[in-house]
Enzyme design. Sequence first.
Site, PDB file in Angstrom:
ATOM      1  N   SER A 149     -20.863  12.636  23.772  1.00 59.25           N
ATOM      2  CA  SER A 149     -20.318  13.664  24.644  1.00 59.25           C
ATOM      3  C   SER A 149     -19.185  14.420  23.957  1.00 59.25           C
ATOM      4  O   SER A 149     -19.403  15.078  22.948  1.00 59.25           O
ATOM      5  CB  SER A 149     -19.857  13.044  25.964  1.00 59.25           C
ATOM      6  OG  SER A 149     -19.515  14.027  26.910  1.00 59.25           O
ATOM      7  N   ASP A 300     -18.990  21.129  26.957  1.00 61.28           N
ATOM      8  CA  ASP A 300     -18.670  20.156  25.924  1.00 61.28           C
ATOM      9  C   ASP A 300     -19.898  20.012  25.027  1.00 61.28           C
ATOM     10  O   ASP A 300     -20.942  20.621  25.278  1.00 61.28           O
ATOM     11  CB  ASP A 300     -18.230  18.836  26.552  1.00 61.28           C
ATOM     12  CG  ASP A 300     -19.316  18.171  27.365  1.00 61.28           C
ATOM     13  OD1 ASP A 300     -20.277  18.857  27.748  1.00 61.28           O
ATOM     14  OD2 ASP A 300     -19.209  16.956  27.631  1.00 61.28           O
ATOM     15  N   ASP A 302     -22.387  17.994  24.466  1.00 58.42           N
ATOM     16  CA  ASP A 302     -23.727  17.652  24.951  1.00 58.42           C
ATOM     17  C   ASP A 302     -24.073  18.411  26.231  1.00 58.42           C
ATOM     18  O   ASP A 302     -25.104  18.146  26.850  1.00 58.42           O
ATOM     19  CB  ASP A 302     -23.892  16.146  25.140  1.00 58.42           C
ATOM     20  CG  ASP A 302     -23.094  15.583  26.299  1.00 58.42           C
ATOM     21  OD1 ASP A 302     -22.033  16.155  26.624  1.00 58.42           O
ATOM     22  OD2 ASP A 302     -23.512  14.566  26.878  1.00 58.42           O
ATOM     23  N   ASP A 304     -22.972  18.582  29.300  1.00 58.72           N
ATOM     24  CA  ASP A 304     -23.012  18.045  30.666  1.00 58.72           C
ATOM     25  C   ASP A 304     -21.738  18.374  31.445  1.00 58.72           C
ATOM     26  O   ASP A 304     -21.653  18.046  32.633  1.00 58.72           O
ATOM     27  CB  ASP A 304     -23.306  16.547  30.685  1.00 58.72           C
ATOM     28  CG  ASP A 304     -22.220  15.685  30.056  1.00 58.72           C
ATOM     29  OD1 ASP A 304     -21.291  16.249  29.432  1.00 58.72           O
ATOM     30  OD2 ASP A 304     -22.299  14.444  30.183  1.00 58.72           O
TER      31      ASP A 304
END
Length: 572
Positions: A149, A300, A302, A304
């Site tokens: 992440s 961010d 990734d 999400d």
Amino acid sequence: MDDELRQRAIAWIAGDPDPEMRAALETLLADEDEAALRAAIDGVLEFGTAGIRGVVGPGPLRMNRAVVIRTTRGLADFLDRDDPNHAKRGVVVGFDGRRDSAAFADDTVAVLAAAGFVVHFFPTPQPTPLVAYAQRVLGAAAAVVITASHNPPEYNGYKVYFTGAAQIVPPVDAAIASAIEAVGPAKDVPYADTANDEHVRRLGGDVLDRYLAELAAARPVVEGPDRRIVYTPLHGVGGPLVTRALAAGGYSSVHVVAEQAEPDGEFPTVDFPNPEEPGAMDAALELAREVSADLVLANDPDADRIAAAVPDGRGYRLLTGNEIGVLLADHLLRHADADRPLVVASIVSTPMLASIAEHYGARAEFTLTGFKWICAAARELERAEGYRFVYGFEEALGSSVGTVVRDKDGIGAAVAFADLARQLAGDGHQVLDRLDELALTHGLWVSDQLAITRPGVQGRKEIDDAMAVLERTTPTELAGHPVESVTDYRVDADARPAWLGEHDLVELQLTDGRAMIRPSGTEPKCKIYVDLRTSIGALDEIHDAHRELRDETREVARALAQFVGFETNDMA
């Protein structure tokens, strides 16, 4: 050097199929670097509800191929024991743009295929929410995403989705951890030739198209002028889907930060690839000033999470996760056509959500921290009580719009926020105007967070000792704010719903708000959250009231930190 430590290192080296990681541990042994060796092998990365995450390096306490291989075999064994049909349904596997993610994903696919599982594999880096979506629409038994992440470049992780295409919750995490523990050395784990294995099914553009179509169908229809938008994926994987989703939504003026547009696991233009961190959005804000943007959006790495900034007359103001949350909750509830609408937030997010939900005749539910609990609560309340989930959020920039993805989704949230800004512009308003209107209606809520960083083993003990103070005694007031009641989430879990179960968290209810304290689940920090409320009689009162409440929240946070024994001269 401790002989037991040496023998454990030798045993791990013998079982590691990666020559680079074996050589790194052998060097530590040859140098007799006991401290570094302990940091690598004195324990294991614990598998929990967020899977595993850690610094990439050799040994069982680091992220590496051996750890990924053993984790995947343990997951396969758990799934097979849970239901033999899981193998036929398969597992979706995806990965982000970090430097080791593709290799870890290849290992995951090879081990699952060798275990007899159909593997639905994204062969190129993709956003985490797309992988969760694919599990749902393909009817797969589980999904794995290789991602860390928004952590720094040296980290990577392994996230698992299971029931309902949502993140795992207890007791599933413990069952998977037990299965991993029973796996032997990584080099002995069966490993398939994925180029020729019939179990491996590569996913392509059809899944992406289907996802975007569902996002479009779930959006409320709004009217208003096109918005000039600046967007950055922060060197992550969100760019292609976000720009496509915005274009499909009718946004024709989207400016992507060029130097951050492509996936790059080194994150060369930011110190910390988290849009919450100071400086992370500087390049986007600079571009916004150049093009006179109406809205700035960021994911961010990734994709999400969603961050946003809006014009404030002097430049651009970054919105907090709580502000994004209440704005989207208000916007989506206003357009909700459900008979029993439901919004859900993590318990450390602003209590203002309850008042907004009541205004629209909706139910607001609060859960433990972590989006897995938000989605667990939504699924259960839908199933048991007929509610329809409209929106969920957490103060750390996580948002989930509707039921397209059963996890936080920065792509769907980006389009929803653009729609919100468009509709407000059509009514002659700005985003900050709507925040002020919400404060007039529901009271001005100001939230603040204090993070006390304590790294290492000694730091963990300091955090544990601080939390233990509240087992023995609790304050009667904090910086002049009387404490009315205390809820210790470490006890009496049976009296609460599953999504508010046992957790290392203490809440102190104040006469005009609340304060909460908990250890971080992913960082060496103790976090204190404070939310205070005051009534506003007119718009011209908001600025001064906000400043006063901001000062008070910080005083309350420091008072709680001091009460549990932390020094306040080194707090962030």
